[in-house]
Design a protein around this motif. Sequence first.
Motif, PDB file in Angstrom:
ATOM      1  N   VAL A 126       0.852  -1.200   0.000  1.00 38.77           N
ATOM      2  CA  VAL A 126       0.000   0.000   0.000  1.00 38.77           C
ATOM      3  C   VAL A 126       0.881   1.240   0.000  1.00 38.77           C
ATOM      4  N   ILE A 127       1.868   1.262   0.889  1.00 40.08           N
ATOM      5  CA  ILE A 127       2.754   2.429   0.984  1.00 40.08           C
ATOM      6  C   ILE A 127       3.476   2.656  -0.343  1.00 40.08           C
ATOM      7  N   GLU A 128       3.950   1.602  -0.945  1.00 38.00           N
ATOM      8  CA  GLU A 128       4.609   1.725  -2.256  1.00 38.00           C
ATOM      9  C   GLU A 128       3.610   2.173  -3.312  1.00 38.00           C
ATOM     10  N   GLY A 129       2.397   1.607  -3.270  1.00 38.09           N
ATOM     11  CA  GLY A 129       1.385   1.916  -4.270  1.00 38.09           C
ATOM     12  C   GLY A 129       0.923   3.360  -4.272  1.00 38.09           C
ATOM     13  N   ILE A 130       0.934   3.996  -3.106  1.00 38.53           N
ATOM     14  CA  ILE A 130       0.487   5.392  -3.023  1.00 38.53           C
ATOM     15  C   ILE A 130       1.654   6.374  -2.950  1.00 38.53           C
ATOM     16  N   SER A 131       2.856   5.864  -3.090  1.00 38.80           N
ATOM     17  CA  SER A 131       4.041   6.713  -2.899  1.00 38.80           C
ATOM     18  C   SER A 131       4.175   7.833  -3.927  1.00 38.80           C
ATOM     19  N   GLY A 132       3.496   7.734  -5.035  1.00 34.10           N
ATOM     20  CA  GLY A 132       3.565   8.779  -6.051  1.00 34.10           C
ATOM     21  C   GLY A 132       2.556   9.897  -5.845  1.00 34.10           C
ATOM     22  N   ASN A 133       1.785   9.810  -4.768  1.00 34.98           N
ATOM     23  CA  ASN A 133       0.786  10.834  -4.464  1.00 34.98           C
ATOM     24  C   ASN A 133       1.153  11.509  -3.150  1.00 34.98           C
ATOM     25  N   LEU A 134       1.151  12.824  -3.169  1.00 42.68           N
ATOM     26  CA  LEU A 134       1.514  13.584  -1.976  1.00 42.68           C
ATOM     27  C   LEU A 134       0.286  14.181  -1.313  1.00 42.68           C
TER      28      LEU A 134
END
Length: 157
Positions: A126-134
């Motif tokens: 999850v953390i990796e999956g949303i890492s491109g959104n701030l």
Amino acid sequence: MLEIALTVNGVHRGARAPARRLLSDLLRHDLGLTGTHVGCEHGVCGCCTVLMDGEPVRSCLTLAATARGHEITTVEGLAGPDGGLSPVQRAFQECHGLQCGFCTPGFLCTVTALLRDNPDPTEDEVIEGISGNLCRCTGYQNIVKAVHRAAEITRES
């Protein structure tokens, strides 16, 4: 000016736009779909993320002309056919996965694709999956909870 025909949220749409028009601008200004937000205009923040043929793309970096003939899903198109909230939208609401809401449309599109590809992600995924959104408001804890809750809601239905 170019004729740009594409399918947005299941509806065939068309617009005339300059060759250098960005997809975010086409969606917001030409088609009136203001749910797609533009933050950094450099592709860093993820606020402008939409789905092109189901894959997340930064609409502030994508020329509208490259979307011709493609299926675009914006945050306005994530709801179910009956207008009810999608599992991801419902989970963000239940888990308080937003505060100011500016980044939320990008997160919703990103998470929708993430859970389609990985319906039961681990915490690290999850953390990796949303890492491109701030997000500058939430601290991400409730966003991560919302992703897990969305996966749970999807499994239940």
